[in-house]
Write a protein that holds these residues in place. Structure first.
Motif, PDB file in Angstrom:
ATOM      1  N   PRO A 369      44.155  43.542  60.067  1.00  0.00           N
ATOM      2  CA  PRO A 369      45.109  42.526  59.586  1.00  0.00           C
ATOM      3  C   PRO A 369      44.641  41.854  58.296  1.00  0.00           C
ATOM      4  O   PRO A 369      44.347  40.656  58.248  1.00  0.00           O
ATOM      5  CB  PRO A 369      45.187  41.530  60.752  1.00  0.00           C
ATOM      6  CG  PRO A 369      43.877  41.656  61.443  1.00  0.00           C
ATOM      7  CD  PRO A 369      43.473  43.107  61.308  1.00  0.00           C
ATOM      8  N   VAL A 370      44.553  42.651  57.252  1.00  0.00           N
ATOM      9  CA  VAL A 370      44.125  42.181  55.929  1.00  0.00           C
ATOM     10  C   VAL A 370      45.301  41.494  55.238  1.00  0.00           C
ATOM     11  O   VAL A 370      46.441  41.946  55.336  1.00  0.00           O
ATOM     12  CB  VAL A 370      43.630  43.376  55.092  1.00  0.00           C
ATOM     13  CG1 VAL A 370      43.399  42.982  53.639  1.00  0.00           C
ATOM     14  CG2 VAL A 370      42.371  43.969  55.708  1.00  0.00           C
ATOM     15  N   GLU A 371      45.048  40.399  54.551  1.00  0.00           N
ATOM     16  CA  GLU A 371      46.092  39.682  53.812  1.00  0.00           C
ATOM     17  C   GLU A 371      45.978  39.970  52.322  1.00  0.00           C
ATOM     18  O   GLU A 371      44.874  40.012  51.772  1.00  0.00           O
ATOM     19  CB  GLU A 371      45.998  38.172  54.050  1.00  0.00           C
ATOM     20  CG  GLU A 371      46.333  37.744  55.466  1.00  0.00           C
ATOM     21  CD  GLU A 371      46.336  36.237  55.618  1.00  0.00           C
ATOM     22  OE1 GLU A 371      46.108  35.520  54.608  1.00  0.00           O
ATOM     23  OE2 GLU A 371      46.551  35.767  56.744  1.00  0.00           O
ATOM     24  N   SER A 372      47.114  40.151  51.678  1.00  0.00           N
ATOM     25  CA  SER A 372      47.133  40.389  50.227  1.00  0.00           C
ATOM     26  C   SER A 372      48.153  39.468  49.584  1.00  0.00           C
ATOM     27  O   SER A 372      49.246  39.262  50.129  1.00  0.00           O
ATOM     28  CB  SER A 372      47.488  41.847  49.933  1.00  0.00           C
ATOM     29  OG  SER A 372      46.545  42.720  50.516  1.00  0.00           O
ATOM     30  N   HIS A 373      47.798  38.908  48.442  1.00  0.00           N
ATOM     31  CA  HIS A 373      48.690  37.972  47.750  1.00  0.00           C
ATOM     32  C   HIS A 373      48.605  38.188  46.242  1.00  0.00           C
ATOM     33  O   HIS A 373      47.557  38.580  45.718  1.00  0.00           O
ATOM     34  CB  HIS A 373      48.309  36.514  48.055  1.00  0.00           C
ATOM     35  CG  HIS A 373      48.392  36.154  49.497  1.00  0.00           C
ATOM     36  ND1 HIS A 373      49.575  35.870  50.136  1.00  0.00           N
ATOM     37  CD2 HIS A 373      47.429  36.048  50.449  1.00  0.00           C
ATOM     38  CE1 HIS A 373      49.347  35.590  51.401  1.00  0.00           C
ATOM     39  NE2 HIS A 373      48.044  35.703  51.617  1.00  0.00           N
ATOM     40  N   ILE A 374      49.711  37.927  45.574  1.00  0.00           N
ATOM     41  CA  ILE A 374      49.709  37.864  44.121  1.00  0.00           C
ATOM     42  C   ILE A 374      49.354  36.439  43.740  1.00  0.00           C
ATOM     43  O   ILE A 374      50.084  35.494  44.039  1.00  0.00           O
ATOM     44  CB  ILE A 374      51.078  38.251  43.534  1.00  0.00           C
ATOM     45  CG1 ILE A 374      51.375  39.719  43.843  1.00  0.00           C
ATOM     46  CG2 ILE A 374      51.109  38.005  42.026  1.00  0.00           C
ATOM     47  CD1 ILE A 374      52.730  40.190  43.388  1.00  0.00           C
ATOM     48  N   GLY A 375      48.193  36.276  43.116  1.00  0.00           N
ATOM     49  CA  GLY A 375      47.739  34.940  42.759  1.00  0.00           C
ATOM     50  C   GLY A 375      48.425  34.413  41.512  1.00  0.00           C
ATOM     51  O   GLY A 375      48.815  33.249  41.439  1.00  0.00           O
ATOM     52  N   ALA A 376      48.585  35.284  40.501  1.00  0.00           N
ATOM     53  CA  ALA A 376      49.222  34.879  39.253  1.00  0.00           C
ATOM     54  C   ALA A 376      49.855  36.104  38.624  1.00  0.00           C
ATOM     55  O   ALA A 376      49.238  37.176  38.582  1.00  0.00           O
ATOM     56  CB  ALA A 376      48.206  34.261  38.295  1.00  0.00           C
ATOM     57  N   SER A 380      49.570  36.679  30.792  1.00  0.00           N
ATOM     58  CA  SER A 380      49.312  37.961  30.130  1.00  0.00           C
ATOM     59  C   SER A 380      47.895  37.991  29.550  1.00  0.00           C
ATOM     60  O   SER A 380      47.413  36.979  29.023  1.00  0.00           O
ATOM     61  CB  SER A 380      50.329  38.178  29.005  1.00  0.00           C
ATOM     62  OG  SER A 380      51.621  38.269  29.534  1.00  0.00           O
ATOM     63  N   PRO A 381      47.237  39.152  29.649  1.00  0.00           N
ATOM     64  CA  PRO A 381      47.739  40.435  30.137  1.00  0.00           C
ATOM     65  C   PRO A 381      47.415  40.733  31.596  1.00  0.00           C
ATOM     66  O   PRO A 381      47.754  41.784  32.106  1.00  0.00           O
ATOM     67  CB  PRO A 381      47.009  41.437  29.237  1.00  0.00           C
ATOM     68  CG  PRO A 381      45.656  40.800  29.046  1.00  0.00           C
ATOM     69  CD  PRO A 381      45.929  39.315  28.962  1.00  0.00           C
ATOM     70  N   ASN A 382      46.745  39.783  32.299  1.00  0.00           N
ATOM     71  CA  ASN A 382      46.214  40.119  33.611  1.00  0.00           C
ATOM     72  C   ASN A 382      46.995  39.480  34.756  1.00  0.00           C
ATOM     73  O   ASN A 382      46.999  38.253  34.918  1.00  0.00           O
ATOM     74  CB  ASN A 382      44.745  39.689  33.724  1.00  0.00           C
ATOM     75  CG  ASN A 382      43.816  40.685  33.081  1.00  0.00           C
ATOM     76  OD1 ASN A 382      44.085  41.888  33.109  1.00  0.00           O
ATOM     77  ND2 ASN A 382      42.738  40.200  32.496  1.00  0.00           N
ATOM     78  N   ALA A 383      47.655  40.313  35.543  1.00  0.00           N
ATOM     79  CA  ALA A 383      48.086  39.878  36.863  1.00  0.00           C
ATOM     80  C   ALA A 383      46.841  39.731  37.722  1.00  0.00           C
ATOM     81  O   ALA A 383      45.848  40.437  37.535  1.00  0.00           O
ATOM     82  CB  ALA A 383      49.037  40.897  37.486  1.00  0.00           C
ATOM     83  N   CYS A 384      46.880  38.805  38.661  1.00  0.00           N
ATOM     84  CA  CYS A 384      45.746  38.577  39.558  1.00  0.00           C
ATOM     85  C   CYS A 384      46.242  38.768  40.995  1.00  0.00           C
ATOM     86  O   CYS A 384      47.182  38.113  41.426  1.00  0.00           O
ATOM     87  CB  CYS A 384      45.190  37.170  39.374  1.00  0.00           C
ATOM     88  SG  CYS A 384      43.833  36.781  40.508  1.00  0.00           S
ATOM     89  N   VAL A 385      45.630  39.684  41.702  1.00  0.00           N
ATOM     90  CA  VAL A 385      45.998  39.993  43.084  1.00  0.00           C
ATOM     91  C   VAL A 385      44.755  39.861  43.951  1.00  0.00           C
ATOM     92  O   VAL A 385      43.652  40.238  43.530  1.00  0.00           O
ATOM     93  CB  VAL A 385      46.591  41.414  43.193  1.00  0.00           C
ATOM     94  CG1 VAL A 385      46.876  41.777  44.642  1.00  0.00           C
ATOM     95  CG2 VAL A 385      47.863  41.528  42.363  1.00  0.00           C
ATOM     96  N   THR A 386      44.926  39.329  45.163  1.00  0.00           N
ATOM     97  CA  THR A 386      43.792  39.144  46.055  1.00  0.00           C
ATOM     98  C   THR A 386      43.962  39.939  47.347  1.00  0.00           C
ATOM     99  O   THR A 386      45.084  40.219  47.783  1.00  0.00           O
ATOM    100  CB  THR A 386      43.590  37.661  46.417  1.00  0.00           C
ATOM    101  OG1 THR A 386      44.766  37.173  47.096  1.00  0.00           O
ATOM    102  CG2 THR A 386      43.336  36.826  45.181  1.00  0.00           C
ATOM    103  N   LEU A 387      42.840  40.305  47.928  1.00  0.00           N
ATOM    104  CA  LEU A 387      42.783  40.971  49.226  1.00  0.00           C
ATOM    105  C   LEU A 387      41.804  40.175  50.083  1.00  0.00           C
ATOM    106  O   LEU A 387      40.641  40.002  49.702  1.00  0.00           O
ATOM    107  CB  LEU A 387      42.329  42.419  49.056  1.00  0.00           C
ATOM    108  CG  LEU A 387      42.272  43.305  50.301  1.00  0.00           C
ATOM    109  CD1 LEU A 387      42.455  44.771  49.907  1.00  0.00           C
ATOM    110  CD2 LEU A 387      40.937  43.147  51.049  1.00  0.00           C
ATOM    111  N   ALA A 388      42.283  39.682  51.226  1.00  0.00           N
ATOM    112  CA  ALA A 388      41.476  38.821  52.091  1.00  0.00           C
ATOM    113  C   ALA A 388      41.087  39.574  53.355  1.00  0.00           C
ATOM    114  O   ALA A 388      41.942  39.983  54.140  1.00  0.00           O
ATOM    115  CB  ALA A 388      42.249  37.552  52.436  1.00  0.00           C
ATOM    116  N   LEU A 389      39.797  39.740  53.545  1.00  0.00           N
ATOM    117  CA  LEU A 389      39.254  40.486  54.676  1.00  0.00           C
ATOM    118  C   LEU A 389      38.792  39.496  55.745  1.00  0.00           C
ATOM    119  O   LEU A 389      37.885  38.692  55.502  1.00  0.00           O
ATOM    120  CB  LEU A 389      38.080  41.339  54.190  1.00  0.00           C
ATOM    121  CG  LEU A 389      37.438  42.313  55.155  1.00  0.00           C
ATOM    122  CD1 LEU A 389      38.446  43.333  55.656  1.00  0.00           C
ATOM    123  CD2 LEU A 389      36.269  43.013  54.469  1.00  0.00           C
ATOM    124  N   PRO A 390      39.400  39.492  56.937  1.00  0.00           N
ATOM    125  CA  PRO A 390      39.020  38.519  57.977  1.00  0.00           C
ATOM    126  C   PRO A 390      37.574  38.735  58.436  1.00  0.00           C
ATOM    127  O   PRO A 390      37.182  39.854  58.777  1.00  0.00           O
ATOM    128  CB  PRO A 390      40.007  38.797  59.122  1.00  0.00           C
ATOM    129  CG  PRO A 390      41.118  39.578  58.518  1.00  0.00           C
ATOM    130  CD  PRO A 390      40.505  40.355  57.386  1.00  0.00           C
TER     131      PRO A 390
END
Length: 421
Positions: A369-376, A380-390
């Motif tokens: 049950p890993v969580e993923s979110h778009i942080g920003a 530009s130019p960087n999208a920021c995406v996170t992956l949360a490992l319980p």
């Protein structure tokens, strides 16, 4: 998780045997087409059970090699139970589907997660890893899953249908085939393919229908691999017990189909077989909102997620940005997919420092049950995406320490009998 006794009072409209090939069973189909007749009919408000085989139709076994993953016939997936017609549903209506329960068969308390071959399915890192088949078998005990192929982890699953949707109209089916056909033609040599067009080989409808109708369905039917306007293969992990789904209706009766049940999955499906796949039973109740497509501007389904979710508050979060993950420093502009791949690759590399192999880490991030979110997604130019490992899914401490990470021996997941990785 509900016990079998909880479901006795509700009729089972479609029965399935998880150990028998899907192509030998009634009430199953693996293409979308408006001419597939309803296998059963329900009244609004009726509570009923549907039994489902796993998405491959019993092609994958509980064993310690991945040869079955390597050799899987993707022309014969996904195997859906249905269609089920709902009395009174008409095109333009909204079909409301309440998911009351999702559970594995008592006689099959296990599932699997697979990494598919680059040339046969692929996955998020298919090209980067030049993927070769690997898998993990997961054993279920109540709400928890453990695996002999990925030792040291135990987590609660949120069981859900990976694939659920209403039947398309003839017009909508033609639209799908036209637009996806154009994409295939534009990327004719892509490996893995960018899409899968209609294919008569492997097509199946487990009903007695005229031969000319069957031939038409097999010739025109849309493959079930992607999600589309009607729902389909969306792999939304929180469509579990207590969820309510609102589907647009395109044909009389709506003709609801369901399959590809998952015991657990992260927010983002990672490997091609990116969940703990299982066979099992799902319990539904339905209702109809007349004219709901117009009332709600319903171009695709909308959902209320399940109130049930594993309680893992402490997480180790990995960040990714829109910079190439091959190490060559290529800058992309606001590419969230690149950013997610980088976050996932960072997590895989970290887990390898702890002692998991790359294949084990890849499978674990797909199943847990890993969580993923778009942080920003504005800077530009960087999208920021996170992956949360319980952190709570591990039997050992995985947090960073001054002295570094302790590397343990977790063996290896199931791989091909020829040893190729």
């Amino acid at each position: 998780m509900a016990t079998a006794a909880n479901s006795v009072a509700h009729p089972t409209l479609i029965s399935a045997d998880p150990f028998v090939p899907a192509s030998e069973q009634k009430g199953l189909h693996n293409r979308w087409h408006p001419d597939i007749p309803a296998f059963a009919t329900v009244k609004p408000g009726q509570v009923f059970n549907i039994e489902c085989v796993d998405w491959t139709g019993a092609q994958i076994g509980n064993n310690d090699t991945s040869d079955d993953i390597r050799d899987v016939d993707l022309s014969r997936v996904h195997n859906l139970s249905g269609p089920v017609a709902v009395e009174g549903a008409e095109p333009g209506d909204c079909l409301v589907v309440d998911i009351l329960d999702v559970r594995p068969f008592d006689k099959m308390p296990w599932g699997y997660t697979g990494i598919f071959e680059l040339e046969n399915g692929g996955g998020l890192f298919a090209r980067e890893f030049k993927s070769r088949a690997a898998k993990a078998i997961w054993d279920f005990k109540g709400v928890y899953a453990t695996s002999r192929h990925i030792p040291g982890v135990r987590f609660a699953g949120v069981s859900h249908p990976g694939l659920i949707g209403t039947a398309p109209s003839a017009e909508l089916l033609a639209t799908w085939n036209k637009r996806e056909g154009a994409l295939i033609d534009a990327h004719i040599n892509s490996v893995p393919p960018v899409a899968f067009g209609p294919l008569a080989d492997g097509a199946y409808v487990g009903q007695d229908i005229p031969n000319d109708v069957r031939a038409k369905i097999y010739r025109e039917g849309a493959r079930t691999i992607p999600g589309r306007e009607h729902g389909g293969n969306c792999d939304i992990k929180n469509l579990s017990r207590g969820s309510r789904c609102y589907f647009p209706v395109f044909v009389k009766g709506a003709n609801l189909s369901v399959g590809d049940l998952h015991f657990s999955q992260g927010d983002v499906k990672m490997s091609f077989c990116g969940a703990i796949e299982m066979a099992g039973i799902i319990t539904f109740s339905t209702s109809i909102i007349k004219g709901g497509v117009e009332k709600f501007a319903l171009k695709q389904p909308i959902f209320l997620p399940s109130p049930v979710d594993p309680m893992y508050s402490a997480k180790l979060v990995f960040e990714g940005i829109s910079v190439d993950y091959h190490g060559d420093g290529t800058q992309y502009n606001m590419d969230a997919t690149v950013a997610y791949k980088q976050a996932a690759l960072n997590a895989i590399t970290y887990l390898m420092k702890i002692g998991y192999t790359r294949e084990q880490a890849y499978l674990l991030l797909s199943a847990a049950p890993v969580e993923s979110h778009i942080g920003a997604i504005v800077d530009s130019p960087n999208a920021c995406v996170t992956l949360a490992l319980p952190l709570g899914i591990f039997e050992h401490d995985i947090l960073p320490k001054e002295e570094g990470l302790k590397k343990l021996d977790f063996g290896q997941c199931a791989v091909r009998s020829d040893g190729v990785l």
